[in-house]
Design an enzyme around this catalytic site. Sequence first.
Site, PDB file in Angstrom:
ATOM      1  N   GLY A  18       0.864  -1.257  -0.053  1.00 46.31           N
ATOM      2  CA  GLY A  18       0.086   0.057   0.152  1.00 46.31           C
ATOM      3  C   GLY A  18       0.740   1.247   0.133  1.00 46.31           C
ATOM      4  N   LEU A  79       0.013  -3.088   9.030  1.00 47.49           N
ATOM      5  CA  LEU A  79      -0.666  -1.965   8.311  1.00 47.49           C
ATOM      6  C   LEU A  79      -1.791  -2.389   7.329  1.00 47.49           C
ATOM      7  CD1 LEU A  79       2.200  -0.548   9.122  1.00 47.49           C
ATOM      8  CD2 LEU A  79       2.352   0.256   6.917  1.00 47.49           C
ATOM      9  N   LYS A  97     -13.328  -7.035   9.556  1.00 49.87           N
ATOM     10  CA  LYS A  97     -12.793  -8.517   9.819  1.00 49.87           C
ATOM     11  C   LYS A  97     -11.424  -8.084   9.856  1.00 49.87           C
ATOM     12  CE  LYS A  97     -15.918 -11.698   8.113  1.00 49.87           C
ATOM     13  NZ  LYS A  97     -16.483 -12.605   6.924  1.00 49.87           N
ATOM     14  N   LYS A 111       3.258 -13.456  19.737  1.00 49.21           N
ATOM     15  CA  LYS A 111       3.311 -14.131  20.804  1.00 49.21           C
ATOM     16  C   LYS A 111       4.130 -15.537  20.813  1.00 49.21           C
ATOM     17  CE  LYS A 111      -0.024 -17.296  22.809  1.00 49.21           C
ATOM     18  NZ  LYS A 111      -1.683 -17.397  22.971  1.00 49.21           N
ATOM     19  N   ALA A 120      -0.891  -0.214  13.334  1.00 45.19           N
ATOM     20  CA  ALA A 120      -0.988   1.444  12.490  1.00 45.19           C
ATOM     21  C   ALA A 120      -2.464   1.800  12.789  1.00 45.19           C
ATOM     22  CB  ALA A 120      -0.944   1.080  10.972  1.00 45.19           C
ATOM     23  N   TYR A 151     -14.406   1.243  10.205  1.00 47.59           N
ATOM     24  CA  TYR A 151     -13.072   1.419  10.370  1.00 47.59           C
ATOM     25  C   TYR A 151     -12.574   2.018  11.688  1.00 47.59           C
ATOM     26  CZ  TYR A 151      -8.454   3.848   8.808  1.00 47.59           C
ATOM     27  OH  TYR A 151      -7.425   4.282   8.735  1.00 47.59           O
ATOM     28  N   THR A 181      -2.085  11.175   6.404  1.00 50.87           N
ATOM     29  CA  THR A 181      -0.568  11.350   5.550  1.00 50.87           C
ATOM     30  C   THR A 181      -0.965  11.289   4.317  1.00 50.87           C
ATOM     31  OG1 THR A 181       0.307  10.389   7.585  1.00 50.87           O
ATOM     32  CG2 THR A 181       1.651  10.025   5.672  1.00 50.87           C
TER      33      THR A 181
HETATM   34  P1  NAD Z   1      -3.459   1.917   1.543  1.00 49.45           P
HETATM   35  O1  NAD Z   1      -4.986   1.482   1.458  1.00 49.45           O
HETATM   36  O2  NAD Z   1      -2.525   2.468   0.575  1.00 49.45           O
HETATM   37  O3  NAD Z   1      -2.810   0.422   2.278  1.00 49.45           O
HETATM   38  C1  NAD Z   1      -3.346  -0.473   3.010  1.00 49.45           C
HETATM   39  C2  NAD Z   1      -2.691  -2.109   2.362  1.00 49.45           C
HETATM   40  O4  NAD Z   1      -3.283  -2.969   3.027  1.00 49.45           O
HETATM   41  C3  NAD Z   1      -3.052  -2.296   0.876  1.00 49.45           C
HETATM   42  O5  NAD Z   1      -1.898  -2.557   0.133  1.00 49.45           O
HETATM   43  C4  NAD Z   1      -4.181  -3.150   0.798  1.00 49.45           C
HETATM   44  O6  NAD Z   1      -4.126  -4.218  -0.215  1.00 49.45           O
HETATM   45  C5  NAD Z   1      -3.707  -3.948   2.126  1.00 49.45           C
HETATM   46  N1  NAD Z   1      -4.910  -4.801   2.852  1.00 49.45           N
HETATM   47  C6  NAD Z   1      -5.901  -4.428   2.922  1.00 49.45           C
HETATM   48  N2  NAD Z   1      -6.699  -5.309   3.465  1.00 49.45           N
HETATM   49  C7  NAD Z   1      -5.825  -6.611   3.545  1.00 49.45           C
HETATM   50  C8  NAD Z   1      -6.254  -7.640   4.191  1.00 49.45           C
HETATM   51  N3  NAD Z   1      -7.074  -8.312   4.541  1.00 49.45           N
HETATM   52  N4  NAD Z   1      -5.153  -8.501   3.945  1.00 49.45           N
HETATM   53  C9  NAD Z   1      -3.961  -8.203   3.474  1.00 49.45           C
HETATM   54  N5  NAD Z   1      -3.576  -6.727   2.907  1.00 49.45           N
HETATM   55  C10 NAD Z   1      -4.703  -5.957   3.306  1.00 49.45           C
HETATM   56  O7  NAD Z   1      -3.533   2.701   2.884  1.00 49.45           O
HETATM   57  P2  NAD Z   1      -2.342   3.616   3.504  1.00 49.45           P
HETATM   58  O8  NAD Z   1      -2.554   5.001   3.764  1.00 49.45           O
HETATM   59  O9  NAD Z   1      -0.977   3.133   3.373  1.00 49.45           O
HETATM   60  O10 NAD Z   1      -2.779   3.042   5.186  1.00 49.45           O
HETATM   61  C11 NAD Z   1      -1.856   1.861   5.870  1.00 49.45           C
HETATM   62  C12 NAD Z   1      -2.233   1.700   7.379  1.00 49.45           C
HETATM   63  O11 NAD Z   1      -2.087   2.713   8.071  1.00 49.45           O
HETATM   64  C13 NAD Z   1      -3.846   1.318   7.461  1.00 49.45           C
HETATM   65  O12 NAD Z   1      -3.970   0.311   8.420  1.00 49.45           O
HETATM   66  C14 NAD Z   1      -4.469   2.703   7.715  1.00 49.45           C
HETATM   67  O13 NAD Z   1      -5.619   2.521   8.679  1.00 49.45           O
HETATM   68  C15 NAD Z   1      -3.405   3.124   8.451  1.00 49.45           C
HETATM   69  N6  NAD Z   1      -3.368   4.669   8.591  1.00 49.45           N
HETATM   70  C16 NAD Z   1      -3.139   5.322   7.562  1.00 49.45           C
HETATM   71  C17 NAD Z   1      -3.420   6.963   7.438  1.00 49.45           C
HETATM   72  C18 NAD Z   1      -2.896   7.639   6.196  1.00 49.45           C
HETATM   73  O14 NAD Z   1      -3.315   8.736   6.413  1.00 49.45           O
HETATM   74  N7  NAD Z   1      -2.391   7.226   5.149  1.00 49.45           N
HETATM   75  C19 NAD Z   1      -3.973   7.534   8.651  1.00 49.45           C
HETATM   76  C20 NAD Z   1      -4.162   6.758   9.840  1.00 49.45           C
HETATM   77  C21 NAD Z   1      -3.948   5.406   9.765  1.00 49.45           C
END
Ligand code: NAD
Length: 333
Positions: A18, A79, A97, A111, A120, A151, A181
């Site tokens: 991601g 993440l 989920k 663990k 994250a 979410y 971000t």
């Molecule tokens: P993104 O959507 O670009 O990346 C998420 C990644 O997780 C993707 O590559 C997606 O394919 C993968 N993914 C989703 N569900 C999955 C599953 N069930 N199994 C395996 N892979 C799965 O989003 P991002 O901005 O890179 O966010 C990454 C993490 O950071 C997330 O957990 C998000 O909640 C957290 N976060 C991001 C921000 C932000 O502003 N970018 C802010 C707060 C929290």
Amino acid sequence: MIVTAQNSPRILVTGGAGFLGSHLCDRLIADGARVICLDNLYTGSLANIAHLRGHERFEFVEHDVIEPYSFEVDQIYNLACPASPPHYQRDPIFTMKTSVFGAINALELAKRTGARVFQASTSEVYGDPKVHPQPESYWGHVNPIGVRSCYDEGKRAAETLFFDYQRVHGVDIRVARIFNTYGPRMDPNDGRVVSNFIVQALRGEAITIYGDGTQTRSFCYVDDLVDGMDRLMNCHLDSFDPVNLGNPVELTIKQVAERVLRSYGVGGSIEYRPLPSDDPTQRQPDISRAQELLDWTPMTPFADGLERTASYFSRLLNPKLVLSREPMEIRGG
Ligand code: NAD
Ligand code: UDP
């Protein structure tokens, strides 16, 4: 000790294909780690990690974190989760989920292996905050049954699991509450505000402001954020309490639209659309804890981060497009 591919730390990054995950993989590889990037490509893309494929210390595993997995690792960054409102609302049950089973599977692996595990988490745990700016001690103001709840509540449940695994099983946890971000490698169809506005401006389309644009966010450039994640993962902690990571410079969405339009617009205008339900009215991190604990403060002014992001999108959308940029008034950082 000389770090070789054989004795360098082995680190799992779920969601590594991601936006944030791919930048984190870059950082870890540059630091000499062996990286397993696990992703089901739900919102991520192989293009984000194409430059890492074939590297001797990088491995990509296509897998859904809802299902258990097993690796021998020293650290886990969890993440995996769709992060943009349109994506996480597309299949809300899958989102919940992913947060809950994804957390359990990461924690079970930690663990078993003794690995340190990083979650994250998000500023969304504060919901539509009534305390401003938001310190980690604030418990939040979250609708448990709205369209964002899959979410917000999923991430809150994941935090609960992290702290229960810590208390019950002694798992070594790190919980970062990440605020908005942005940066290169956001998906042009991601739906989040910075990528939407830049893509719209570069295409000469109207910039879509939801509501009247008076709602605020505070935007952190991706390199700063990844640096904060790395510091939190590798610091000494006296307490496992969550840590806010974000840039405290607060902007209204209208200000963001005007800056993007002024600097990158090719004749576009602003179009107002209805505000999505439960859209938080204000958001700004109190980063005192991160500053004290990690000696970390975001360094990239919004104007600079915007320029790097716009350059990325302009190359992606149209390699022949020439960017025009005028100086911006407020330079945060
Ligand atoms: P993104 O959507 O670009 O990346 C998420 C990644 O997780 C993707 O590559 C997606 O394919 C993968 N993914 C989703 N569900 C999955 C599953 N069930 N199994 C395996 N892979 C799965 O989003 P991002 O901005 O890179 O966010 C990454 C993490 O950071 C997330 O957990 C998000 O909640 C957290 N976060 C991001 C921000 C932000 O502003 N970018 C802010 C707060 C929290
Ligand atoms: N937003 C907007 N136009 C867009 C996309 C988003 O006005 O094209 C608004 C959205 O309603 C919210 C803010 O920008 O108030 C940030 O939205 P984003 O989806 O980036 O992040 P989040 O709401 O999850 O903080």
